[in-house]
Design an enzyme around this catalytic site. Structure first.
Site, PDB file in Angstrom:
ATOM      1  CB  THR A  31      -0.926   0.020   1.235  1.00  0.00           C
ATOM      2  OG1 THR A  31      -0.114  -0.291   2.389  1.00  0.00           O
ATOM      3  CG2 THR A  31      -2.047  -0.990   1.101  1.00  0.00           C
ATOM      4  CG  ASN A  33       5.472  -0.763  -2.687  1.00  0.00           C
ATOM      5  OD1 ASN A  33       6.225  -0.191  -1.904  1.00  0.00           O
ATOM      6  ND2 ASN A  33       5.442  -2.080  -2.816  1.00  0.00           N
ATOM      7  CE1 TYR A  88       9.438  -5.121   1.509  1.00  0.00           C
ATOM      8  CE2 TYR A  88       9.852  -6.829  -0.130  1.00  0.00           C
ATOM      9  CZ  TYR A  88       9.520  -5.519   0.185  1.00  0.00           C
ATOM     10  OH  TYR A  88       9.276  -4.614  -0.815  1.00  0.00           O
ATOM     11  CE1 TYR A 101       6.502 -10.060   2.845  1.00  0.00           C
ATOM     12  CE2 TYR A 101       5.655 -12.289   3.110  1.00  0.00           C
ATOM     13  CZ  TYR A 101       5.706 -11.111   2.400  1.00  0.00           C
ATOM     14  OH  TYR A 101       4.969 -10.963   1.258  1.00  0.00           O
ATOM     15  CD1 TRP A 102      13.284 -12.289  10.531  1.00  0.00           C
ATOM     16  CD2 TRP A 102      13.457 -11.732   8.361  1.00  0.00           C
ATOM     17  NE1 TRP A 102      14.174 -13.162   9.935  1.00  0.00           N
ATOM     18  CE2 TRP A 102      14.295 -12.843   8.611  1.00  0.00           C
ATOM     19  CE3 TRP A 102      13.392 -11.215   7.063  1.00  0.00           C
ATOM     20  CZ2 TRP A 102      15.064 -13.429   7.605  1.00  0.00           C
ATOM     21  CZ3 TRP A 102      14.154 -11.801   6.068  1.00  0.00           C
ATOM     22  CH2 TRP A 102      14.977 -12.893   6.345  1.00  0.00           C
ATOM     23  CG  ASN A 165      -0.960  -7.532  -2.951  1.00  0.00           C
ATOM     24  OD1 ASN A 165      -0.534  -8.378  -3.749  1.00  0.00           O
ATOM     25  ND2 ASN A 165      -0.267  -6.459  -2.626  1.00  0.00           N
ATOM     26  CB  ALA A 228       3.464 -10.913 -19.478  1.00  0.00           C
ATOM     27  CB  ALA A 256       4.633  -5.695 -11.329  1.00  0.00           C
ATOM     28  CG  ASP A 258       2.204  -2.999  -4.825  1.00  0.00           C
ATOM     29  OD1 ASP A 258       1.199  -3.732  -4.750  1.00  0.00           O
ATOM     30  OD2 ASP A 258       3.280  -3.258  -4.254  1.00  0.00           O
TER      31      ASP A 258
HETATM   32  O1  LIG Z   1       4.503  -8.664   0.540  1.00  0.00           O
HETATM   33  C1  LIG Z   1       4.368  -7.658   1.216  1.00  0.00           C
HETATM   34  O2  LIG Z   1       3.742  -7.631   2.283  1.00  0.00           O
HETATM   35  C2  LIG Z   1       4.963  -6.394   0.764  1.00  0.00           C
HETATM   36  O3  LIG Z   1       4.377  -5.374   0.993  1.00  0.00           O
HETATM   37  C3  LIG Z   1       6.265  -6.454   0.024  1.00  0.00           C
HETATM   38  C4  LIG Z   1       6.229  -5.894  -1.372  1.00  0.00           C
HETATM   39  O4  LIG Z   1       6.593  -4.527  -1.408  1.00  0.00           O
HETATM   40  C5  LIG Z   1       4.879  -6.052  -1.999  1.00  0.00           C
HETATM   41  O5  LIG Z   1       4.413  -7.342  -1.765  1.00  0.00           O
HETATM   42  C6  LIG Z   1       4.902  -5.824  -3.465  1.00  0.00           C
HETATM   43  O6  LIG Z   1       3.575  -5.985  -3.918  1.00  0.00           O
END
Ligand SMILES: O=C(O)C(=O)C[C@H](O)[C@H](O)CO
Length: 302
Positions: A31, A33, A88, A101-102, A165, A228, A256, A258
Site C-alpha cells: 500500500t 508502494n 523483508y 519476511y520478518w 493482494n 504479462a 508491478a 502496486d
Molecule cells: O509482501 C508484502 O507484504 C509487501 O508489501 C512487500 C512488497 O513490497 C509487496 O508485496 C509488493 O507488492
C-alpha cells in the site's frame, strides 16, 4: 480544494539486490508502494497520506523521514513505543520475485487498535486505498474496526479501492483469507485482483471468472491483472481486455501490481476511461519491473 488519497497498510524495511550478498536498504510495502506511485502520478490538487503505525526506533524515524521527504503525508501515522518496522528480503527464483519476511512484531500490526485515531485518519478522504495485506497483518477484531472506519469514510463520500493482494503466508488459514478478502471487496468501489493469485484460492477458471465473482458481490469496477497477459477491465457496462506493452527489461517484478494500481487509479481520477487507464497502468508497471526494489525514481514513471 485539496483532495485527499489515504492509503492504509504496512511499510517495511526492504532489502533488494543480493548479488554477492550486497543488499540495498529501501522502504516499501504494497500500500505504501501504491501511495508512492500515486504521489508521482495524481493530477494537481491531490494530497497523498499514508496511514500505518511505526515504532520509536531509529528505522521508524528514518522511514517517516523518507515519507516526509517524498511529500507523502505522515501526520496520521501512530507511534507504538517499543515496536519496530517489519523487514523483508527479495530474491529472484524461477523468473519471479519472492519475499521472506520478518514482520511478526511490527508496529503496523497495532494500527487499528485505536478507533479514534483511525477515524481521524480517514476523515475527509476522497479516496481510500487498502489491501488484503493490510487486513492480513491485523488481529481479526482489528480487521473489523478498520473495515468499519472505511465504510464510514465511504458513507461520507470517499471512493474505496482494494487490492486483495493474496499472500497465503500471512493468513492463519485459506478459508479465513478467502472469506475476509471477499468481505473486504464488498465495501470497495474498485477492486484490483491478480488472476493467477486468486485462481488457486477461489478456483476461477479465467480472468473473466475472477471479474464476475467480484461483480456478483456488487463491485462497480473490477480490474483483473494477469502478469504479462492482458488486463481485464469490467465496469460501467463494458468489459475490455487491455494488452500489456512489452517491457524493455525485467529485473525485479516487485511492486508491478502496486504501481499498476497507482497508475490506473490516478488516470481514472484524472478522467481517463477504464481502457486508457489500464494502458497507462501497464506502461508504468513495465518501467517499475526494470529496476530493483519496489520504489523507483518518480521521474521515471511520469
Ligand atoms: O509482501 C508484502 O507484504 C509487501 O508489501 C512487500 C512488497 O513490497 C509487496 O508485496 C509488493 O507488492
Amino acid at each position: 480544494m485539496t483532495k485527499r488519497l489515504v492509503s492504509i497498510g504496512e511499510a517495511m524495511i526492504e532489502m533488494s539486490g543480493g548479488e554477492d550478498r550486497s543488499y540495498r536498504l529501501g522502504f516499501a510495502g504494497d500500500t505504501f508502494n501504491t501511495a508512492w506511485y500515486m504521489k508521482a502520478l495524481l493530477p494537481e490538487g491531490w494530497q497523498v497520506d499514508y496511514v500505518t503505525a511505526l515504532g520509536d526506533d531509529l528505522y521508524s524515524a528514518q522511514m517517516r523521514a523518507f515519507m516526509d521527504g517524498a511529500g507523502i503525508g505522515t501526520s496520521h501515522i501512530q507511534t507504538i513505543p517499543g515496536r519496530r518496522p517489519g523487514l523483508y528480503m527479495i530474491h529472484q527464483q524461477d523468473g519471479d520475485r519472492h519475499f521472506t519476511y520478518w514482520r511478526g512484531q511490527a508496529a503496523a500490526r497495532m494500527m487499528a487498535e485505536d478507533r479514534s485515531a483511525l477515524e481521524a485518519a480517514l476523515a475527509g478522504a476522497d479516496m481510500v486505498y487498502f489491501s488484503g495485506i493490510t487486513l492480513a497483518i491485523l488481529h481479526p477484531r482489528a480487521r473489523g474496526r478498520l473495515m468499519k472506519a472505511i465504510v464510514a469514510a465511504r458513507d461520507a463520500g470517499a471512493r474505496v479501492a482494494f487490492d486483495p493482494n493474496v499472500r497465503p503466508a500471512l493468513w492463519t488459514s485459506q478459508a479465513i483469507m478467502a472469506s475476509t478478502l471477499t468481505a473486504a471487496a464488498t465495501i470497495a468501489d474498485v477492486v484490483l485482483p491478480t488472476h493467477s493469485d486468486e485462481k488457486p484460492i477461489f478456483g476461477d477458471a479465467d480472468p473473466e471468472a475472477t471479474a464476475q465473482r467480484y461483480r456478483d458481490i456488487g463491485v462497480d469496477e473490477v480490474v483483473v491483472k494477469n502478469g504479462a497477459e492482458p488486463a481485464l477491465v469490467v465496469g460501467g457496462g463494458s468489459s475490455v481486455l487491455v494488452p500489456a506493452t512489452r517491457p524493455e527489461r525485467i529485473v525485479d517484478a516487485t511492486a508491478a501490481g502496486d504501481s499498476f494500481n497507482a497508475a490506473y487509479l490516478s488516470a481514472r481520477i484524472a478522467g481517463a476511461s477504464p481502457e486508457d487507464a489500464a494502458r497507462a497502468a501497464h506502461r508504468v508497471a513495465g518501467i517499475v519491473i526494470g529496476h530493483k526494489g519496489a520504489l523507483i525514481d518518480p521521474e521515471l514513471v511520469r
